[in-house]
Design an enzyme around this catalytic site. Sequence first.
Site, short mmCIF file in Angstrom:
data_model
loop_
_atom_site.label_atom_id
_atom_site.label_comp_id
_atom_site.label_asym_id
_atom_site.label_seq_id
_atom_site.Cartn_x
_atom_site.Cartn_y
_atom_site.Cartn_z
N ASP A 247 36.85 43.77 34.45
CA ASP A 247 36.22 43.06 35.57
C ASP A 247 37.10 41.96 36.16
O ASP A 247 37.09 41.73 37.36
CB ASP A 247 34.89 42.46 35.13
N HIS B 22 42.10 41.25 30.19
CA HIS B 22 41.62 41.62 31.52
C HIS B 22 40.31 40.96 31.96
O HIS B 22 39.86 41.22 33.07
CB HIS B 22 41.47 43.14 31.61
N HIS B 23 39.68 40.15 31.12
CA HIS B 23 38.40 39.55 31.50
C HIS B 23 38.53 38.17 32.14
O HIS B 23 37.58 37.70 32.77
CB HIS B 23 37.48 39.43 30.27
N ALA B 24 39.66 37.49 31.96
CA ALA B 24 39.81 36.12 32.46
C ALA B 24 39.67 36.08 33.97
O ALA B 24 40.24 36.91 34.69
CB ALA B 24 41.16 35.54 32.02
#
Length: 556
Positions: free
Chosen positions: A182, A141-143
Amino acid sequence: MEPILGESKRRVCYFFDSDIGNYHYGPGHPMKPTRIRMCHSLVMNYGLYKKMEIFRAKPATKREMSQFHTDEYVDFLHRINPDNAQQFAKEQVKYNVGDDCPIFDGLFEYCSISAGGSMEGAARLSRDKCDIAVNWAGGLHHAKKAEASGFCYVNDIVLGILELLRYHQRVLYIDIDVHHGDGVEEAFYTTDRVMTCSFHKYGEFFPGTGEVRDNGIGKGKGYAVNVPLRDGINDQNYQDIFQPVIKRVIEWYQPGAIVLQCGSDSLSGDRLGSFNLSMKGHAACVQFVKSFHLPLLLLGGGGYTVKSVSRTWAYETGLAAGVELQKNIPNNEYWEYYGPTYELDVRPSNMTDHNTPEYLQKVKEAVFEVLRDKNAAPSVPLQDVPKLRHDDEDDNELEDTEDKEVRRPMRLWDKEKQNENSLSDSEDEGTGGRKHRQSYKNSNGSGSASGSVHKKRRSKSPPIATTTGTGAQVNGLATASTSTGTNGAIGGINIENWASSVPPSNSTSSAIPVPVSTTTESITNAAEVNGNGNGVGNGEDIEMSDSTNQPEQISN
């Protein structure tokens, strides 16, 4: 396995690619892809394969990734490897690759497997081929759109949500990873078609975002919910805030589908996390979301104590299938990892919970205040579902009605039928000292072969369900990243009219049931024979068995 009383039967699709455990971030790196293989070993040895369908999804292509990521970034991931890393020094700085997100062998293939499973799961949910799809290799989920971050290179969650948006007006994303989601929030920060809800540690902690007042911009104002938590939260306090918030969000937003990121670094004892959840406390979130009976995509995520991650995801796979796994771990190839108890459990520790009831109540009130500021369930204008050719020409359309006891359906064998004239001998036949193997009949008995050559062949095993019209072959998809657009420095996705402008990925038609165990036999080649009985077979003479020039009969 013990069936859960009162559970209605749900169709579960479970995605696993055995290659995922072959990749390694490097010595000392906390991210261990082998945890997914450990989880799969538990799933199989508990017998969960009897309760669900297991698939190996087609890896995502560059064009499919470009529905969200920029073409330049995807091309960089495709080209870079440890051998040529020095040639891309500037690009590594630009794309934040090389430190937390190292370069390792098979980097692009690893990203393709992760993204392919999430996109395939979303596609099967949209086409009503299952009720719950599970891809523990996903949840990165950070990419960002053009940047790697937090061990994540390609955001499979965003790609999966884009697939769901083709069929559903609204999609809810829930994140129970200890880190703030994020990358997903940023991608949909300006739209009301996706609502993000993240429960995470906030403060001096990566990535440093996710304050309760961060709730969207423009049309997306009010459609990003953040629940910042403090160190040491236990099962009871987590459920006291998770269940009311999620219940209110689902009732208020009325999503058509839910994506749940089940990051296991929120478990007690995680190498990088600081929460104090037990395995059952973590799994209670999955069970609660499942109880709303909406199409559900379960994804992996963080989790850096591998024996805890594999235990928890295996247990949650069982909950998705409607059963509760017994406590004693069955024998499996990673048995020694689960000592000394060899039990399916992650126990909480005695760490202090800094989330006071007063603090949790204030956070809950702030979240509910955000929801009160907007009208519930934003609408989307009526329009046709965007389709490509593969949507109407799905070779796997009848797969749900097939007898699962039959290993190879006739549908696959029929696809393998070929015209005999299309088969040709290998061009390298006869090289390396090998002799031709010939089989033909002499019809006139005089040594001249007037009859046709009879080739004895073993047909190859049919190819595992692939069809034309894949994501890599769709016209116009190369510009999909342009059509999704950005939102200034935020880098989000503009979903206005997205459904009619972004071509879908074709992942449904390439789902591969697992396991498949077939043996491919080599094809026996026969030399062509002219009217005089002379062999014309790559230049070697035909061996004769006697003085009457009668050819020797050689077969398999």
